[in-house]
Design a protein around this motif. Structure first.
Motif, mmCIF file in Angstrom:
data_model
loop_
_atom_site.group_PDB
_atom_site.id
_atom_site.type_symbol
_atom_site.label_atom_id
_atom_site.label_comp_id
_atom_site.label_asym_id
_atom_site.label_seq_id
_atom_site.Cartn_x
_atom_site.Cartn_y
_atom_site.Cartn_z
ATOM 1 N N THR A 304 0.852 -1.191 0.000
ATOM 2 C CA THR A 304 0.000 0.000 0.000
ATOM 3 C C THR A 304 0.891 1.246 0.000
ATOM 4 O OG1 THR A 304 -1.553 -1.291 1.282
ATOM 5 C CG2 THR A 304 -2.003 1.053 1.113
ATOM 6 N N ASN A 305 1.932 1.190 0.789
ATOM 7 C CA ASN A 305 2.950 2.236 0.768
ATOM 8 C C ASN A 305 4.058 1.813 -0.209
ATOM 9 O OD1 ASN A 305 5.024 3.999 1.173
ATOM 10 N ND2 ASN A 305 5.078 3.780 3.417
ATOM 11 N N GLU A 306 3.925 2.260 -1.450
ATOM 12 C CA GLU A 306 4.827 1.768 -2.501
ATOM 13 C C GLU A 306 6.291 2.109 -2.236
ATOM 14 O OE1 GLU A 306 3.259 2.833 -6.366
ATOM 15 O OE2 GLU A 306 1.382 1.744 -5.974
ATOM 16 N N SER A 307 6.530 3.144 -1.446
ATOM 17 C CA SER A 307 7.923 3.532 -1.191
ATOM 18 C C SER A 307 8.641 2.489 -0.330
ATOM 19 C CB SER A 307 7.980 4.914 -0.534
ATOM 20 O OG SER A 307 7.429 4.830 0.758
ATOM 21 N N LEU A 308 7.894 1.543 0.247
ATOM 22 C CA LEU A 308 8.525 0.487 1.048
ATOM 23 C C LEU A 308 8.910 -0.742 0.212
ATOM 24 C CD1 LEU A 308 6.351 0.394 4.319
ATOM 25 C CD2 LEU A 308 8.803 0.909 4.175
ATOM 26 N N GLU A 309 8.529 -0.741 -1.062
ATOM 27 C CA GLU A 309 8.709 -1.958 -1.870
ATOM 28 C C GLU A 309 10.175 -2.358 -2.024
ATOM 29 O OE1 GLU A 309 6.362 -0.947 -5.303
ATOM 30 O OE2 GLU A 309 4.537 -1.800 -4.412
ATOM 31 N N GLN A 310 11.008 -1.342 -2.248
ATOM 32 C CA GLN A 310 12.438 -1.600 -2.400
ATOM 33 C C GLN A 310 13.012 -2.282 -1.154
ATOM 34 O OE1 GLN A 310 14.090 -1.116 -5.147
ATOM 35 N NE2 GLN A 310 16.125 -1.607 -4.354
ATOM 36 N N VAL A 311 12.680 -1.743 0.001
ATOM 37 C CA VAL A 311 13.147 -2.308 1.283
ATOM 38 C C VAL A 311 12.598 -3.730 1.455
ATOM 39 C CG1 VAL A 311 13.256 -1.921 3.782
ATOM 40 C CG2 VAL A 311 12.959 0.017 2.246
ATOM 41 N N PHE A 312 11.345 -3.898 1.091
ATOM 42 C CA PHE A 312 10.705 -5.215 1.207
ATOM 43 C C PHE A 312 11.480 -6.265 0.396
ATOM 44 C CE2 PHE A 312 7.825 -8.306 -0.791
ATOM 45 C CZ PHE A 312 7.322 -8.954 0.337
ATOM 46 N N ILE A 313 11.792 -5.911 -0.844
ATOM 47 C CA ILE A 313 12.483 -6.856 -1.725
ATOM 48 C C ILE A 313 13.892 -7.160 -1.210
ATOM 49 C CG2 ILE A 313 13.439 -7.102 -4.067
ATOM 50 C CD1 ILE A 313 10.831 -5.413 -4.918
ATOM 51 N N GLU A 314 14.572 -6.114 -0.740
ATOM 52 C CA GLU A 314 15.933 -6.304 -0.208
ATOM 53 C C GLU A 314 15.933 -7.164 1.054
ATOM 54 O OE1 GLU A 314 17.566 -1.995 -1.790
ATOM 55 O OE2 GLU A 314 17.487 -2.363 0.384
ATOM 56 N N GLN A 315 15.005 -6.871 1.946
ATOM 57 C CA GLN A 315 14.977 -7.636 3.205
ATOM 58 C C GLN A 315 14.527 -9.078 2.965
ATOM 59 O OE1 GLN A 315 13.371 -5.922 6.693
ATOM 60 N NE2 GLN A 315 14.433 -3.978 6.418
ATOM 61 N N ALA A 316 13.645 -9.252 1.989
ATOM 62 C CA ALA A 316 13.227 -10.614 1.648
ATOM 63 C C ALA A 316 14.455 -11.412 1.215
ATOM 64 C CB ALA A 316 12.176 -10.581 0.540
ATOM 65 N N LEU A 317 15.246 -10.816 0.349
ATOM 66 C CA LEU A 317 16.440 -11.513 -0.150
ATOM 67 C C LEU A 317 17.404 -11.821 1.003
ATOM 68 C CD1 LEU A 317 17.860 -12.678 -2.602
ATOM 69 C CD2 LEU A 317 18.969 -10.458 -2.949
ATOM 70 N N ALA A 318 17.556 -10.847 1.897
ATOM 71 C CA ALA A 318 18.430 -11.074 3.054
ATOM 72 C C ALA A 318 17.916 -12.231 3.907
ATOM 73 C CB ALA A 318 18.537 -9.795 3.880
ATOM 74 N N ASN A 319 16.619 -12.498 3.808
ATOM 75 C CA ASN A 319 16.022 -13.607 4.552
ATOM 76 C C ASN A 319 15.871 -14.873 3.711
ATOM 77 O OD1 ASN A 319 14.940 -12.856 7.466
ATOM 78 N ND2 ASN A 319 14.865 -11.026 6.182
ATOM 79 N N GLY A 320 16.591 -14.920 2.585
ATOM 80 C CA GLY A 320 16.593 -16.155 1.798
ATOM 81 C C GLY A 320 15.421 -16.318 0.857
ATOM 82 N N LEU A 321 14.746 -15.205 0.520
ATOM 83 C CA LEU A 321 13.593 -15.260 -0.388
ATOM 84 C C LEU A 321 13.920 -14.412 -1.615
ATOM 85 C CD1 LEU A 321 11.221 -14.457 2.541
ATOM 86 C CD2 LEU A 321 11.106 -16.640 1.349
ATOM 87 N N GLY A 322 14.216 -15.048 -2.734
ATOM 88 C CA GLY A 322 14.714 -14.316 -3.900
ATOM 89 C C GLY A 322 13.711 -14.177 -5.032
ATOM 90 N N GLY A 323 13.944 -13.169 -5.871
ATOM 91 C CA GLY A 323 13.184 -13.038 -7.122
ATOM 92 C C GLY A 323 11.838 -12.376 -6.998
#
Ligand SMILES: *Cc1c(COP(=O)(O)O)cnc(C)c1O
Length: 361
Positions: A304-323
Motif C-alpha cells: 500500500t505504501n509503494e515507497s517500502l517496496e524496495q526495502v521489502f524486496i531487499e529484506q526478503a532476499l536477506a532472509n533467503g527469499l529471492g526473485g
C-alpha cells in the motif's frame, strides 16, 4: 553445498532439487557412456533415448495422442511470435489475437511486421491488463485465435479458454504449461519457452496438431518451418541437447514424483491460495489482478505504501527469499510460484510478509 534460497524468480526460474541432483550425479559419466550429455552426439542412441522419452512424457502428461507433434525448437517463445503467422496464416486470411499484456502485444506486433492481417478482437489494456476479456466475438473465418494463457508480468491467467467454435486456438503457454491439466482439443498449437515451468533456457516446446502442418507454405526459410523439425524428430540441425535433457528429467519428476498434472494443479492451487488469502486479508499489501482472473503461477502485488517496496524486496532476499521484484515495465512485487517452488517456500514467504508488516505497518 551452500544454502539454497527460496526461489521466486519469474524465468529462468527454480528447478526441482531432485532434478538438479540427478544432473549433478550423472554429469561426468552420462549413463555409462564415459562422457557428459553435453559431449555426446545428437545422432547417438544415447540422445535419441533422451529426446524420445521427453516427447513421450509430454504427450502422456498432456494426454494428447498421435494427432499432435512435439517439437523442440530454439529462439525462445519470442521466435514463435514470428513462426506462427509465417506458418499458419495465409496472406489472404486474418488471425484473431487477444491482447492481455506485453507478451500478447509482442505476438501481435510480429504478425503485423510480416504484413499479415491481424484483428485484435479483445484487449484488457483499458484497465492496465488486470483482467481477462470475456464474451469475445471472433471472426468466423479467422485462421486461428491467439491467446496468452498466463500473463507472467501482469499476473492474470485464463481459467477457462474461450470458445472459438471450429477456429483453432493457438496459445503462448510459456508460464503455465504443465501447471495444470489441459484439454488440447481446441488447440491447433501451443508453445512455451522452457525456462519458466519446464527446464533451462535455450529450448522451446511446441505442440502442434498434425493437420496444422498442412498449412505450412513451401517457400519459407528451412529453419523457420514447422515441417522441417516435424520430419526430423526436432533434429534437422543440432538441437539444444542439454536443455532437452533437463526438460526430460523435469517431465520424469512430474510423472513419477509428483504424480501427474492433476496432482501438480492441486499443489499449485494450494500454494497460490495461501498467498492470495494472506494478501486479501492484509491492508498492508494488495494483489493487482482481478480476483476471478488472477494467476496461480505469478502472484503480482503492491505494498500500500509503494515507497517500502524496495526495502521489502531487499529484506526478503536477506532472509533467503529471492526473485520478488516485479517486472521492470510495471514495478511492484511478484512471486512466481512455478511447479518447482514448493509449499514450504510459500509458507516462508507469507511468514516473512507478516513479519515485515508487523515491523513497518
Ligand atoms: C517469458 C515469456 C516469453 C518470452 O520467452 P522467451 O523464451 O524469452 O522468448 C513469452 N511469453 C510469455 C508468456 C512469457 O512468460
Amino acid at each position: 553445498m551452500g544454502k539454497r534460497i527460496y526461489n521466486f524468480n519469474p524465468g529462468p526460474a527454480a528447478l526441482p532439487l531432485p532434478v538438479l541432483e540427478e544432473i549433478q550425479a550423472e554429469f561426468l559419466d552420462f549413463r555409462g557412456s564415459g562422457m557428459s550429455i553435453t559431449e555426446v552426439s545428437h545422432r547417438s542412441a544415447l540422445f535419441d533415448e533422451v529426446i524420445n522419452d521427453a516427447k513421450l512424457r509430454v504427450t502422456r502428461l498432456l494426454g494428447c495422442g498421435e494427432d499432435h507433434e512435439v517439437l523442440f525448437l530454439q529462439g525462445g517463445a519470442s521466435l514463435q511470435f514470428t513462426m506462427i503467422p509465417m506458418n499458419l496464416l495465409p496472406d489472404d486470411q486474418v488471425a484473431d489475437y487477444v491482447n492481455t499484456g506485453s507478451w500478447s502485444a509482442k505476438a501481435i506486433k510480429e504478425a503485423q511486421i510480416l504484413g499479415k492481417e491481424v484483428k485484435v478482437v479483445a484487449s484488457s489494456e483499458d484497465r492496465d491488463f488486470t483482467y481477462i476479456p470475456k464474451n469475445i466475438i471472433f471472426n468466423e473465418n479467422a485462421a486461428y485465435v491467439h491467446i496468452t494463457s498466463n500473463n507472467t508480468i501482469r499476473g492474470t491467467q485464463w481459467s477457462r479458454y474461450p470458445d472459438t467454435g471450429n477456429i483453432p486456438l493457438v496459445s503462448d503457454v510459456s508460464s503455465d504449461i504443465m501447471g495444470r491439466p489441459m484439454d488440447l482439443a481446441p488447440f491447433g498449437l501451443i508453445y512455451a519457452g522452457a525456462q519458466k515451468n519446464l527446464g533451462p533456457a535455450g529450448v522451446t516446446l511446441v505442440l502442434i496438431r498434425r493437420d496444422m502442418l498442412d498449412r505450412v507454405p513451401d517457400n519459407l526459410p528451412i529453419m523457420l518451418k514447422y515441417t522441417t523439425f516435424a520430419a526430423k524428430n526436432s533434429m534437422f540441425n543440432t538441437p539444444p541437447c542439454f536443455a532437452i535433457y533437463v526438460v526430460q528429467l523435469v517431465l520424469k519428476w512430474l510423472e513419477e514424483t509428483i504424480g501427474g498434472l492433476a496432482k501438480m494443479e492441486q499443489i499449485n492451487k494450494e500454494k497460490a491460495a495461501l498467498l492470495y488469502n494472506y494478501l486479501d486479508k492484509s491492508e498492508f499489501y494488495r494483489g493487482t489482478a482481478d480476483k476471478e482472473d488472477r494467476s496461480v503461477m505469478n502472484v503480482t502485488f503492491r505494498l500500500t505504501n509503494e515507497s517500502l517496496e524496495q526495502v521489502f524486496i531487499e529484506q526478503a532476499l536477506a532472509n533467503g527469499l529471492g526473485g520478488l521484484k516485479g517486472h521492470r515495465s510495471v514495478g511492484g512485487c511478484r512471486a512466481s510460484l512455478y511447479n518447482a517452488t514448493d509449499l514450504k517456500a510459500v509458507k516462508a514467504l507469507v511468514s516473512f510478509m507478516a513479519e515485515f508488516e508487523r515491523r513497518y505497518g
